[in-house]
Design a protein around this motif. Structure first.
Motif, short mmCIF file in Angstrom:
data_model
loop_
_atom_site.label_atom_id
_atom_site.label_comp_id
_atom_site.label_asym_id
_atom_site.label_seq_id
_atom_site.Cartn_x
_atom_site.Cartn_y
_atom_site.Cartn_z
N HIS A 51 0.00 4.05 1.13
CA HIS A 51 -0.27 4.90 2.29
C HIS A 51 0.77 4.69 3.39
O HIS A 51 1.57 5.58 3.66
CB HIS A 51 -1.69 4.63 2.83
N MET A 52 0.79 3.49 3.98
CA MET A 52 1.75 3.22 5.05
C MET A 52 2.42 1.87 4.91
O MET A 52 2.97 1.33 5.87
CB MET A 52 1.07 3.35 6.42
N GLY A 53 2.38 1.33 3.70
CA GLY A 53 3.16 0.14 3.41
C GLY A 53 2.56 -1.19 3.82
O GLY A 53 3.26 -2.21 3.84
N TYR A 54 1.26 -1.22 4.13
CA TYR A 54 0.66 -2.51 4.49
C TYR A 54 0.66 -3.44 3.29
O TYR A 54 0.47 -3.02 2.15
CB TYR A 54 -0.78 -2.29 4.98
N GLN A 114 -5.76 -2.43 5.88
CA GLN A 114 -5.28 -1.68 7.04
C GLN A 114 -6.13 -0.44 7.33
O GLN A 114 -6.64 -0.26 8.42
CB GLN A 114 -3.81 -1.26 6.81
N HIS A 115 -6.27 0.42 6.32
CA HIS A 115 -7.09 1.64 6.51
C HIS A 115 -8.14 1.79 5.40
O HIS A 115 -8.67 2.88 5.19
CB HIS A 115 -6.19 2.89 6.55
N PHE A 116 -8.34 0.70 4.66
CA PHE A 116 -9.44 0.61 3.68
C PHE A 116 -9.31 1.59 2.50
O PHE A 116 -10.31 2.01 1.94
CB PHE A 116 -10.80 0.77 4.39
N SER A 117 -8.12 1.91 2.15
CA SER A 117 -7.92 2.69 0.92
C SER A 117 -8.10 1.78 -0.28
O SER A 117 -7.89 0.56 -0.19
CB SER A 117 -6.52 3.30 0.90
N HIS A 123 -6.78 7.22 2.21
CA HIS A 123 -5.72 8.14 2.61
C HIS A 123 -4.65 8.46 1.58
O HIS A 123 -4.10 9.57 1.63
CB HIS A 123 -5.03 7.59 3.86
N CYS A 165 0.83 -1.21 0.00
CA CYS A 165 0.00 0.00 0.00
C CYS A 165 0.87 1.27 0.00
O CYS A 165 1.86 1.36 0.74
CB CYS A 165 -0.91 -0.01 1.23
N CYS A 217 -6.89 -2.01 0.55
CA CYS A 217 -5.95 -2.20 1.66
C CYS A 217 -6.74 -2.50 2.93
O CYS A 217 -7.55 -1.67 3.36
CB CYS A 217 -5.07 -0.97 1.85
S1 FES Z 1 -1.66 1.28 4.96
FE1 FES Z 1 -3.07 0.99 3.40
S2 FES Z 1 -4.57 2.46 3.70
FE2 FES Z 1 -3.17 2.79 5.29
#
Ligand code: FES
Length: 218
Positions: free
Chosen positions: A133-136, A152-155, A169, A131, A150
């Motif tokens: 956003h934050m690498g998930y 993690q934060h549903f992006s 995000h 991802c 994703c």
């Molecule tokens: S790590 Fe994927 S949306 Fe935040």
């Protein structure tokens, strides 16, 4: 009782002290000049002429021409690596999770002509599976919406339009993997990413490895 008309012959003591005081002051002043004159003898003024020689700095300029040969290591280039075969993507909505130069990637068949798509219908695309956003990782392919989601934060990233973030995000696209399709064999090759993978400053320099390995398909 008249006292007027009688001359006072006694001198005024105050007046006399003023006169005496004045005389003493004049005498003191005169003595001061004389004493001062001998105490602080007049200095003799002399004029000295000095000659200062200023030296100019010597500046010399030398031009050196140098030929520098820069060697770019061949290993610091994207590699062409097989990431899938079309037999693993028989229909729209199927996907393959694998690696390219050690990076997790996902190859999908969207069923619609997609940006960067290869294959008979130009609908096979590949993306970094990390991802932006934050690498998930891994992010999950939703074949109904053609988005990578994703957990993690549903992006969500739309894989038909170059990995554009459509929900959530991230403020940047998901890195897309350039693909090449070999009609004769059905093999699909990765050629390199179109932007930085999350967490690295140089995709090639920091590639985890130079060989790909298939880890699953759906
Ligand atoms: S790590 Fe994927 S949306 Fe935040």
């Amino acid at each position: 009782m008249s006292t007027g008309g009688k001359k006072n012959n006694n001198p005024d003591p105050n007046r006399r002290s003023v006169i005496i005081g004045g005389a003493a002051a004049i005498a003191g002043l005169a003595a001061g000049i004389v004493i001062g004159g001998s105490a602080f003898p007049k200095l003799e003024e002399k004029t000295q002429v000095q000659t200062v020689v200023k030296e100019k700095p010597i500046v010399s300029t030398k031009t050196v021409t140098q030929t520098v040969t820069k060697v770019v290591p061949t290993e610091l280039q994207y590699q062409k690596q097989k990431v899938a075969n079309i037999s693993q993507l028989p229909s729209a909505g199927t996907s393959v999770i694998t690696t390219y130069m050690g990076y997790p990637v996902i190859i999908m068949r969207t069923g619609v002509k997609s940006i960067g798509g290869v294959g008979p219908s130009s609908d096979i695309v590949g993306f970094s599976n990390v991802c932006a956003h934050m690498g998930y990782q891994p992010i999950v392919y939703n074949s109904k919406t053609n988005c990578l989601v994703c957990p993690q934060h549903f992006s969500q990233y739309d894989v038909t339009v170059g990995g554009m973030p459509v929900i959530g995000h991230p403020n940047e696209y998901l890195p897309q993997l350039y693909l090449e399709y070999d009609e004769s064999t059905g093999d699909i090759y990765g050629l390199g990413f179109n932007r930085l993978v999350y967490g690295v400053y140089n995709n090639v320099l920091q590639a985890p490895s130079s060989s790909s390995s298939s880890s699953g398909s759906s």
